[in-house]
Design an enzyme around this catalytic site. Structure first.
Site, PDB file in Angstrom:
ATOM      1  N   GLY A   1     -10.692  19.761  -4.821  1.00  0.00           N
ATOM      2  CA  GLY A   1     -10.665  18.943  -3.620  1.00  0.00           C
ATOM      3  C   GLY A   1      -9.891  17.655  -3.847  1.00  0.00           C
ATOM      4  O   GLY A   1      -8.983  17.580  -4.691  1.00  0.00           O
ATOM      5  N   SER A   2     -10.281  16.631  -3.125  1.00  0.00           N
ATOM      6  CA  SER A   2      -9.502  15.381  -3.116  1.00  0.00           C
ATOM      7  C   SER A   2      -9.560  14.599  -4.421  1.00  0.00           C
ATOM      8  O   SER A   2      -8.858  13.589  -4.561  1.00  0.00           O
ATOM      9  CB  SER A   2      -9.968  14.490  -1.967  1.00  0.00           C
ATOM     10  N   THR A   3     -10.376  15.031  -5.381  1.00  0.00           N
ATOM     11  CA  THR A   3     -10.367  14.329  -6.675  1.00  0.00           C
ATOM     12  C   THR A   3      -9.021  14.470  -7.378  1.00  0.00           C
ATOM     13  O   THR A   3      -8.724  13.704  -8.294  1.00  0.00           O
ATOM     14  CB  THR A   3     -11.481  14.866  -7.602  1.00  0.00           C
TER      15      THR A   3
END
Length: 668
Positions: free
Chosen positions: A410-412
């Site tokens: 994801g956005s990590t």
């Protein structure tokens, strides 16, 4: 003329006699034949070459069968027998006794001895030949006057595993062996059911333990090892008539479920495992590491069994032949911090997920957590089929080692995308781009759209995109960057290669084939969706780049490994590192950041959230969501990377952020 004929006759007779002499079998020839058979361990052929006097004294079973049994029992290999021809006086004298040297390897080591073998001439119905005079001293010299071969073994103590503070992760502890004495049963059916329930066994398993022919009414039949920690439980067992409890030692895992996937456990070796091992290193009832560190370090933890081969005489005395001293297993210390491991595991409660913690300066692994888990103490001492079936069929899959697996980050991943774009020049930190609405698509993408969670109040620059976690910004910039440059950048951060780490962790992948040859896939990968997958450990590792002036530190697990090793050097400039770090702090501290739950008084945190959507299509509304948070404190002594599964109805990544914030509250 008569004299000439006579001379020729004498000469012919000389040649005939000489030829006969050369054809005659000599003692050395017979000895060489015997030793050839001995080297090949052809004991029947050897017996046929013995003198009659030896055969009368030692029937075939005392020669053939005994040789085969002794050589088999002590695992003879590399057998080599040689002889020397002694010097004799006189040209017509042939030697009949020969010095021999015997060398062999055995289960207890190498054996060498010297002896002297004598041959005697013996006339048979067919011819006259030479035969070996034999006695048991040719097996081993100390057997010459009688006695039996004995094998004594000493089991090694298995090495223990400790955390960085010398707290035991896998230790040898005093325990009780709970067993039965069959003759003490009063109400067999009822008592078996009571014992099975208390020991978490099946009655069938108890019946199986009692079934061998060697079991009598007075026999102690061991069933299971249990801890000494619960005296009430032990007394409850003692109260059952046939139960007998003996003190022993066994493997204990003090952190239980909290470190189960990390430590693994030991159990009785299976037939398949035994076949895969080097011959002679394990027996059928030996214990072996099944998972985790127990399996990873098996060869070092196991130790080497002590073995001595002796000759035991009729009066009970013994003469040693060879001895291999016992070598206990090696104790191993890892960099794991048991308190951190336990605290992180407890934070999951009933949730499934994974987390890792590392020291970003040294690379030391402080925690490797997988939830839910199992109790390795149960699996080592013996688990019932019922409980095993429950573990195997549990929909949360407690047997799966999640910290060794990979997931969509994801956005990590956005700080990494940002770093690649900054270094490439595609992204300029201060440049803002206009983005309207919550969705964006390009011509040719059909109905596919990239969505963001919040609208911007003006042009979106890198800092704003990281703070608000703007998918559209990173999708647009990565499409501009291009597939080749983005793939190259990700590979520099370790994608597509094995993590240089002693514990086997799945390699992170950019896509199923390592390419981003579709523009939609390229856009999705920019914010950690598409086909990208990472392990929690790799994710924590890439964040070390921002805390080491652009150098990515290699993670380590063993305490004696070199620390602060640089895995990849110069990935990000100091200037660009500062830009990203400032934004990661604002992810937590800013009013529009995605991790406000981590803005706590106990410690100043920075980090990045992420929610990975496991959906079959954009129109699916009820797909699984995994919530991520990667964070570190201002003193930069730890990075925690945590993922919680099924956060779709729990607040998304905010749910994970709160867990991590609680962890830091407890650790500080």
């Amino acid at each position: 003329m008569r004299n000439v004929v006579k001379a020729i006759s004498i000469l012919l007779l000389f040649f005939i006699l000489t030829a006969c002499s050369e054809d005659e079998v000599q003692p050395e020839d017979r000895l060489a034949q015997y030793i050839d058979e001995w080297n090949e361990q052809n004991f029947t052929e050897m017996y046929n070459l013995l003198a009659d006097t030896s055969k009368e004294t030692y029937p075939s079973e005392e020669f053939i069968d005994r040789y085969e049994k002794i050589y088999g029992d002590i695992e003879v290999s590399d057998l080599a027998i040689t002889y020397t021809v002694p010097e004799v006086e006189g040209e017509d004298t042939v030697p009949t006794s020969f010095p021999i040297e015997v060398s062999m390897n055995t289960m207890a080591g190498e054996v060498n001895f010297e002896s002297e073998m004598t041959l005697v001439e013996q006339e048979t119905e067919e011819d006259t030949n030479w035969y070996v005079q034999w006695d048991p001293g040719f097996i081993f010299p100390s057997l010459k006057d009688g006695g039996e071969i004995g094998i004594n073994t000493v089991e090694p103590t298995r090495g223990q595993i400790f955390d960085r503070n010398q707290n035991g992760l896998a230790v040898n502890a005093a325990m009780y062996t709970v067993g039965l004495q069959p003759g003490l049963f009063e109400n067999e059916t009822e008592e078996k059911e009571q014992i099975a329930e208390l020991l978490d066994m099946d009655v069938e398993a108890i019946d199986s333990a009692l079934s061998p022919d060697w079991v009598s009414d007075e026999t102690f039949v061991p069933l299971k090892k249990v801890s000494m920690d619960d005296p009430d439980y032990i007394e409850e067992l003692r109260a059952i008539a046939p139960v007998v409890i003996q003190e022993t030692t066994g493997r204990s895992y003090p952190y239980g479920e909290a470190a189960a996937h990390l430590t693994g456990y030991i159990g009785t070796i299976t037939a398949e495992e035994l076949e895969a091992q080097e011959a002679g290193t394990y027996g059928q009832s030996d214990l072996i590491g099944k998972r985790g560190l127990e399996q990873l370090y098996e060869s070092r933890l196991k130790g080497t069994r002590g073995v001595s081969i002796v000759v035991t005489s009729e009066n009970g005395g013994s003469t040693p032949i060879v001895e291999q001293e016992v070598q206990n297993g090696e104790d191993i210390t890892v960099t794991i911090d048991g308190e951190v491991q336990q605290t992180i595991f407890a934070s999951f409660q009933d949730d499934a997920g994974t987390a890792t913690a590392i020291n970003p300066k040294t690379g030391e692994t402080l925690a490797l957590v997988s939830s839910p888990a199992f109790d390795p103490n149960q699996l080592t001492s013996g688990i019932s089929q019922t409980l095993w079936d429950e573990l195997s069929n549990d929909e949360q899959n407690p047997l799966l080692n999640r910290f060794a697996s990979t997931y969509a980050p994801g956005s990590t991943i956005k700080p990494i995308t940002a770093a690649i774009g900054l270094e490439n020049g595609t992204i300029e930190a201060e440049e803002g781009i206009e983005i309207d609405g919550l969705t964006w698509s390009k011509d040719g993408w059909g109905d596919y759209q990239v969505r963001r969670v919040s609208e911007s109040s003006g042009p979106v620059d890198l800092s704003d995109a990281l703070i608000r976690s703007d998918n559209i910004y990173f999708a647009q910039k990565t499409v501009e960057l291009g597939s080749d440059a983005f793939v190259e950048g990700l590979e520099q951060f370790g994608f597509g290669e094995d993590l240089p780490y002693s514990y086997p962790v799945a390699a992170s992948s950019i896509s199923s084939d390592g390419r981003l040859d579709r523009e939609i896939l390229l856009a999705d990968t920019a914010y950690g969706q598409g086909e990208m997958e990472m392990s929690a450990l790799h994710l924590a590792t890439v964040f070390t780049t921002f805390l080491n002036d652009g150098n990515m530190i290699q993670p380590v697990l063993e305490a004696d490994e070199e620390l602060s090793q640089v895995w990849q050097e110069g990935l990000v400039s100091s200037e660009n590192v500062a830009v990203i770090k400032d934004a990661l702090r604002q992810v937590v501290a800013a009013s529009n950041g995605t991790a406000p739950e981590a803005n706590i008084d106990a410690v100043e945190l920075s980090g990045k959230t992420g929610t990975s959507e496991l959906k079959s299509g954009q129109d699916e509304e009820d797909g699984q969501e995994n919530g991520w948070f990667v964070t570190y404190p201002s003193d930069e002594d730890i990075i925690i990377s945590m993922m919680v599964e099924h956060v779709e109805n729990k607040g998304g990544s905010h749910y994970t952020v709160q867990k991590v914030a609680d962890i830091f509250e407890q650790l500080n």
